[in-house]
Design a protein around this motif. Structure first.
Motif, PDB file in Angstrom:
ATOM      1  N   UNK A 110       0.672  -1.247   0.017  1.00 28.96           N
ATOM      2  CA  UNK A 110      -0.080   0.066  -0.004  1.00 28.96           C
ATOM      3  C   UNK A 110       0.832   1.164   0.086  1.00 28.96           C
ATOM      4  N   UNK A 111       0.009   2.237   0.219  1.00 29.04           N
ATOM      5  CA  UNK A 111       0.779   3.797   0.285  1.00 29.04           C
ATOM      6  C   UNK A 111       0.895   4.210   1.593  1.00 29.04           C
ATOM      7  N   UNK A 112       1.782   4.928   1.823  1.00 26.87           N
ATOM      8  CA  UNK A 112       1.900   5.827   3.002  1.00 26.87           C
ATOM      9  C   UNK A 112       1.582   7.406   2.722  1.00 26.87           C
ATOM     10  N   UNK A 113       0.721   7.788   3.252  1.00 29.78           N
ATOM     11  CA  UNK A 113       0.538   9.272   3.214  1.00 29.78           C
ATOM     12  C   UNK A 113       1.159  10.254   4.643  1.00 29.78           C
ATOM     13  N   UNK A 114       1.949  11.122   4.189  1.00 24.09           N
ATOM     14  CA  UNK A 114       2.828  11.369   5.333  1.00 24.09           C
ATOM     15  C   UNK A 114       2.272  12.473   6.534  1.00 24.09           C
ATOM     16  N   UNK A 115       2.610  12.387   7.583  1.00 23.31           N
ATOM     17  CA  UNK A 115       2.255  13.299   8.663  1.00 23.31           C
ATOM     18  C   UNK A 115       3.402  13.891   9.102  1.00 23.31           C
ATOM     19  N   UNK A 116       3.998  14.954   8.959  1.00 23.64           N
ATOM     20  CA  UNK A 116       5.266  15.338   9.464  1.00 23.64           C
ATOM     21  C   UNK A 116       5.198  16.992   8.898  1.00 23.64           C
ATOM     22  N   UNK A 117       5.184  17.918   9.885  1.00 22.50           N
ATOM     23  CA  UNK A 117       5.351  19.468   9.703  1.00 22.50           C
ATOM     24  C   UNK A 117       6.664  19.914   9.811  1.00 22.50           C
ATOM     25  N   UNK A 118       7.712  19.273  10.756  1.00 19.17           N
ATOM     26  CA  UNK A 118       9.016  19.801  11.277  1.00 19.17           C
ATOM     27  C   UNK A 118       9.939  18.728  11.616  1.00 19.17           C
ATOM     28  N   UNK A 119       9.803  17.608  11.179  1.00 20.93           N
ATOM     29  CA  UNK A 119      10.717  16.502  11.328  1.00 20.93           C
ATOM     30  C   UNK A 119      11.694  16.692  10.235  1.00 20.93           C
ATOM     31  N   UNK A 120      13.025  16.164  10.335  1.00 17.94           N
ATOM     32  CA  UNK A 120      14.292  16.346   9.731  1.00 17.94           C
ATOM     33  C   UNK A 120      14.201  15.760   8.035  1.00 17.94           C
TER      34      UNK A 120
END
Length: 211
Positions: A110-120
């Protein structure tokens, strides 16, 4: 008499059309009761997921929380998936679609939809991870926002607070290398990601709508 019959027929026709429309569109269905992880199954490190004030708190070593409940027998094809999300500074997580339970590692199906606003990691919230990536930051840490995924046919749409940030159409003759061979549309469940011990993310109002 004829007018009355025509009137009845017209009402029946409208009823059928309305019923068909409702069936096609479906209704939003909650898959998180706000009290427990009933209907969900965590991999690797189950303690990464806990309930805090009606929300799923994600904090701990890598783990993935897979929906295993009764809605559509946790096997979605065309559907919508959305949740209210809040990230803490420097945190990373994700929402998987068309995936399946996997005991260890990053889900390969499957696919991942990202959750990340300030990670490296530069791939920001809303990215169709490593497929159609988003560099812009549309929402802030410490604030609730809506992440909404629509899967229909060979198309995936990702919306952040109703703004479309990804509109991806999967090619008919899809070819991926071995490391990404499972990144394709089929059917499957949804999952939430626990990325690393430094990442803290909250989820609530988790819902699906069959299409």
């Amino acid at each position: 008499m004829k007018k009355a019959m025509y009137g009845i027929a017209w009402v029946l026709l409208l009823t059928v059309i309305a019923s068909f429309s409702t069936k096609q569109e479906g209704e939003w269905i909650s898959i998180f009761d706000g009290k427990s992880l009933d209907g969900w199954k965590a991999s690797e490190n189950p303690s990464t997921f806990s309930i805090e004030d009606g929300k799923i708190k994600v904090a701990g070593p890598r783990a993935h929380l897979f929906y295993q409940g009764p809605v559509e027998n946790h096997n979605f094809d065309d559907f919508e998936f959305k949740a209210q999300v809040m990230t803490k500074p420097g945190s990373n997580s994700g929402m998987y679609i068309h995936t399946e339970y996997q005991e260890e590692g990053w889900p390969s199906k499957g696919y991942e939809i990202q959750v990340n606003n300030s990670h490296t990691d530069w791939r920001r919230t809303g990215s169709l991870y490593a497929i159609d990536d988003v560099r812009e930051v549309y929402v802030k840490d410490n604030e609730w926002y809506t992440e909404h995924i629509i899967v229909k046919g060979n198309n995936i749409t990702v919306k952040i607070n109703d703004k479309t940030v990804v509109d991806y159409t999967e090619p008919e003759n899809l070819e991926r290398d071995d490391s990404m061979s499972g990144r394709k549309l089929s059917s499957g469940t949804v999952a939430l990601q626990g990325h690393d011990p430094e990442s803290v993310v909250y989820y609530k109002d988790i819902m699906v709508r069959p299409l």
